[in-house]
Design an enzyme around this catalytic site. Structure first.
Site, short mmCIF file in Angstrom:
data_model
loop_
_atom_site.label_atom_id
_atom_site.label_comp_id
_atom_site.label_asym_id
_atom_site.label_seq_id
_atom_site.Cartn_x
_atom_site.Cartn_y
_atom_site.Cartn_z
N GLY A 85 0.42 -1.37 -0.35
CA GLY A 85 -0.06 -0.16 0.10
C GLY A 85 0.50 1.02 -0.42
O GLY A 85 0.70 2.01 -0.37
N GLY A 105 3.27 1.78 -2.34
CA GLY A 105 3.46 2.57 -3.74
C GLY A 105 4.93 1.98 -4.00
O GLY A 105 5.31 2.29 -5.00
N SER A 109 10.73 -0.68 7.00
CA SER A 109 11.21 0.68 6.16
C SER A 109 11.82 0.54 5.25
O SER A 109 12.39 1.74 4.65
CB SER A 109 11.52 1.88 6.53
OG SER A 109 10.44 2.94 7.71
N GLU A 164 8.05 4.10 8.78
CA GLU A 164 8.09 4.05 9.74
C GLU A 164 8.54 5.29 10.50
O GLU A 164 7.61 5.58 12.07
CB GLU A 164 8.90 2.78 10.40
CG GLU A 164 7.47 1.82 10.84
CD GLU A 164 9.67 0.97 10.19
OE1 GLU A 164 10.40 0.56 9.47
OE2 GLU A 164 9.35 -0.59 11.37
MO1 MOS Z 1 7.18 -2.80 9.90
S1 MOS Z 1 6.99 -3.10 12.30
O1 MOS Z 1 8.03 -3.27 9.58
O2 MOS Z 1 5.17 -3.33 8.80
#
Ligand code: MOS
Length: 767
Positions: free
Chosen positions: A494, A496, A535, A723
């Site tokens: 989600g 991108g 991330s 994040e």
């Molecule tokens: Mo995240 S908690 O690394 O989806």
């Protein structure tokens, strides 16, 4: 430095994985130095945007297969129990029921630690007991009530501190703490620093357990074709899921295909393989038919993870000249019934320059659903506490908070001493403060505003890893008609991924977006992509795509030189064409002159720079209004200033900030898993009682990104942005509430009742 266990997850947060993967190019592709290309940096439309908003996107459960069956899990009604006897004959007799799998008839598959897929020891209310498979989900639901289970009910404990007590039940062989003992970290010597400081502040904080609750629930559609297993799943890691499934089912990974078509959010709860998927695979094999399983909202709130609560006791010390000299924390977090991670201390360890630090943390087992990684695991909780004591220390020292943060900016990792590839936090502080009007705050006494509605401004800082790294690959293929296909084993959760891969390849080959199709979220025939977590997707995958594009460009030049029999030096490449002195070749023409059908290159993510750590940094500044008569907090404005490397797509980036800040506001003001400790049950297992923010709670959000093309980090200079946005929000709001009212909110969420209690000076309620 001590505390190796404590920092075992360091890789996620401090990317210094220079050479831990064998097959990785050390020479990276030439970097893109300009900040705005033809496609990169532009707010191009989402690749999958039309299908998402029009409803034509196909999600996991839209994969309707012929002869498919539906499954539902029977879950323990007790917080702690042993199964004495299970009788599924009545359920099996119900019309449409095909099978009931349980410990008595299903294979023994190890799960967490000393537990099993179908365990007779049930450790929380919601733990899986059996799987009912039927013609429809309704029939399966009806049959759940017909499975007769005789339980031996055991004593339970769902409170954090009490769960460590000798009287609390032991849930695992290692005792009441995960890892058997507290995890510790220390540097310098905190005691002398505390003694010689000009000011020491000390305060306790608690934060509530939050539940991910993505829009799309966990769901799997599985089928076997001979001995090959195909799984459609809403997952943050198709490869990770494939590997774990192979382990659990004891079949080769190469016989499993995992497909994640489109996704309605994950936020960490979909990083891990869940039991229901393995159970469905077993049932599908046994019955020779496809099986689908969809969790309902109650199951989503019980059984697939949460952001663990926290109890934190902090001390901070500093000197009159604005040096932070000691940070100490003693903390607890509930991991629940199975291993997870409830630590929250990393911001305290690395955010600020501080010579003396001591951390003692306990991951406590209890009879509640286990935690899972949740958007910046631990960081929002840790920052909520840390940045409030920083704010308080600044006041005690008579220094402006922003100035204290600026004076104690760390130039290298405080954990390892390793320098960062880049750090533009100073600019974030400056521009963020300017945008919120920080200077207006300086001369105002906390709580001095007139009238019952008081406004205040607060700030908090952010650090995160999110540098990505190898292994990660992207294959780019030019077809004979000149159209281009991008294939990779990453997935778009989600955020991108489709779009940024398309943009990157368009940039490298200088071709229009429309000529590029992208396939991600499928393990078959795709090079490896890591979990979409930490991330790390953008900084792992886009550099690989960039490399693939540049390699193709070279292959085109060499191929045309050979095919057209012209010297290589006479050729150049621009705007999707091979250019010669007499003639130009479009991609299709180049393919023709090369007599190629498909020109393929796979770009591999190069190693990260040796001796450097990649981190993102930032600060959020918020303005709130607190109604001191009702206890209601309104967040009026958020300024988010973050160094996240190159902006690949401004619109997608702002989406991430809006989502992360909204989740941060939810955590700050309303989100809380409510438990009846006597019964050992979650009372808030639905979206009415588990309150989440809606559009009406959305403040004005301003996103400021300093220009930073960090080509030491990777060839595109990208750092992750998933994040960082959620990390400082709750802390900044709490500091703003203090600035407005003169009262510290030490408990999350800051619901009106808690705000009123705090305003009245009532004792805080410990959790
Ligand atoms: Mo995240 S908690 O690394 O989806």
């Amino acid at each position: 430095m001590s505390g190796t266990r404590f920092i075992r997850d360091q890789r996620f947060f401090e990317e210094d994985n220079a050479s831990y993967v064998a097959e990785v190019p050390v020479e990276d592709a030439p970097a893109l130095e300009t900040s705005e290309g033809k496609f990169l940096g532009k707010s191009v439309e989402r690749y999958d945007g039309y299908h998402k908003v029009s409803g034509t996107a196909l999600y996991t459960i839209d994969r309707q297969l012929k002869h498919a069956l539906a499954a539902r899990a029977l879950r323990s009604p007790h917080p702690h129990a042993k199964i004495k006897k299970i009788d599924s004959s009545k359920a099996e007799a119900l019309e449409g029921v095909m099978a009931v799998l349980h410990h008595g008839n299903a294979p023994d598959i190890p799960w967490h630690r000393d537990s099993k897929l179908f365990d007779t020891h049930l450790r929380y209310a919601g733990d899986e007991v059996a799987l009912v498979v039927a013609s429809t989900a309704d029939v399966a639901t009806e049959a759940l009530n017909l499975v007769h289970v005789e339980y031996e009910v055991l004593p339970h404990e769902t409170r954090t501190m009490e769960a460590m007590d000798d009287r609390a039940p032991e849930l695992h062989d290692e005792g009441r703490l995960q890892g058997g003992e507290p995890a510790t970290y220390a540097r310098g010597e905190v005691e002398p620093a505390l003694e010689s400081a000009d000011a020491v502040v000390s305060r306790s904080f608690t934060t509530a357990t939050c539940v991910h609750n993505p829009t799309e629930p966990h769901n799997s559609v599985v089928f076997w074709d001979d001995d090959r297993l195909t799984v459609y799943d809403s997952t943050q890691g198709v490869f990770a899921m494939r590997n774990t499934l192979a382990e659990k089912l004891q079949i080769p990974a190469s016989s499993i295909r995992v497909i994640c078509p489109a996704m309605g959010g994950g936020f960490g709860c979909k990083l891990e393989l869940s039991k229901h998927t393995v159970m469905a695979a077993l049932a599908a094999r046994q019955l020779g038919r496809p099986v689908s399983v969809v969790l309902d909202r109650r199951e989503m709130n019980l059984a697939v993870g949460n952001r663990p609560n926290s109890i934190q006791h902090l001390r901070a010390a500093g000197t009159r000249d604005g040096q932070l000299t000691a940070l100490v924390t003693d903390s607890y977090g509930m991991v629940g019934a199975y291993p997870s991670n409830a630590w929250m201390n990393w911001p305290l360890v690395v955010m600020y320059q501080c010579p003396n630090v001591s951390v003692t943390h306990r991951n406590v087992y209890s009879n509640l659903g286990p935690g899972r990684a949740f958007r910046a695991p631990g960081f929002p909780q840790g920052t909520f506490a840390l940045d409030q004591v920083i704010d308080e220390l600044a006041e005690a020292l008579g220094i402006d908070t922003l100035e204290l943060c600026q004076r104690n900016m760390a130039t290298a990792s405080q954990a390892s001493g390793t320098p960062y590839t880049s750090k533009k936090l100073a600019e974030c502080y400056e521009r963020g403060a300017e945008a919120i009007g920080w200077s207006t705050r300086r001369n105002r006494e906390p709580g001095s505003g007139a009238g019952p509605r008081k406004r205040g401004i607060g700030m908090a800082s952010q650090v995160w890893g999110g540098g990505g790294g190898p292994p990660a690959g992207v294959t780019v293929m030019i077809q004979r008609d000149g159209s281009v296909q991008v294939v990779s084993g990453t997935q778009d959760i989600g955020t991108g991924t489709f779009t940024i891969l398309q943009q990157t390849v368009a940039e490298a080959l200088e071709i229009p977006l429309e000529s590029i199709s992208v396939r991600v979220g499928d393990t078959d025939g795709a090079p490896y992509g890591p979990l979409s977590g930490g991330s790390q997707t953008a900084p792992s995958m886009t550099p690989a795509a960039w490399s693939a594009g540049l390699e193709l460009k070279q292959a085109l030049l060499q191929g045309v030189a050979a095919g057209a029999e012209v010297p290589l030096e006479s050729l150049s490449y621009a705007d999707g064409e091979v250019r010669g002195t007499e003639q130009n070749w479009s991609l299709a023409e180049a393919m023709q002159v090369m007599r190629e059908q498909t020109l393929v290159r796979t770009g591999l993510r190069a190693a990260n720079a040796e001796g450097k750590i990649i981190c993102s940094f930032g600060a959020q500044f918020v303005e709130v209004e607190v109604d001191t008569e009702t206890g209601r907090i309104d967040v009026l404005r958020v300024v988010a200033a973050h160094d996240i490397g190159r902006v690949l797509n401004r619109r997608l980036l702002e989406n991430q900030f809006e989502g992360g800040i909204m989740q941060g506001i939810g955590m700050a003001l309303m989100e809380e898993r409510v438990v009846d400790d006597v019964e050992g049950k979650v009372l808030s297992a639905n979206l009415l009682d588990y309150r989440m923010p809606v559009m009406a709670n959305t403040p004005e959000i301003e996103v400021i990104i300093p220009e930073n093309i960090d080509t030491v980090a990777n060839n595109l200079g990208v750092k992750g942005v998933g994040e960082p946005p959620i990390i400082p929000t709750a802390g900044a709001i709490a500091n703003a509430v203090y600035n407005a009212t003169g009262v510290r909110m030490t408990e999350l969420p800051m619901t009106p009742d808690r705000v009123l209690m705090a305003l009245l000076g009532a004792e805080e309620v410990s959790r």
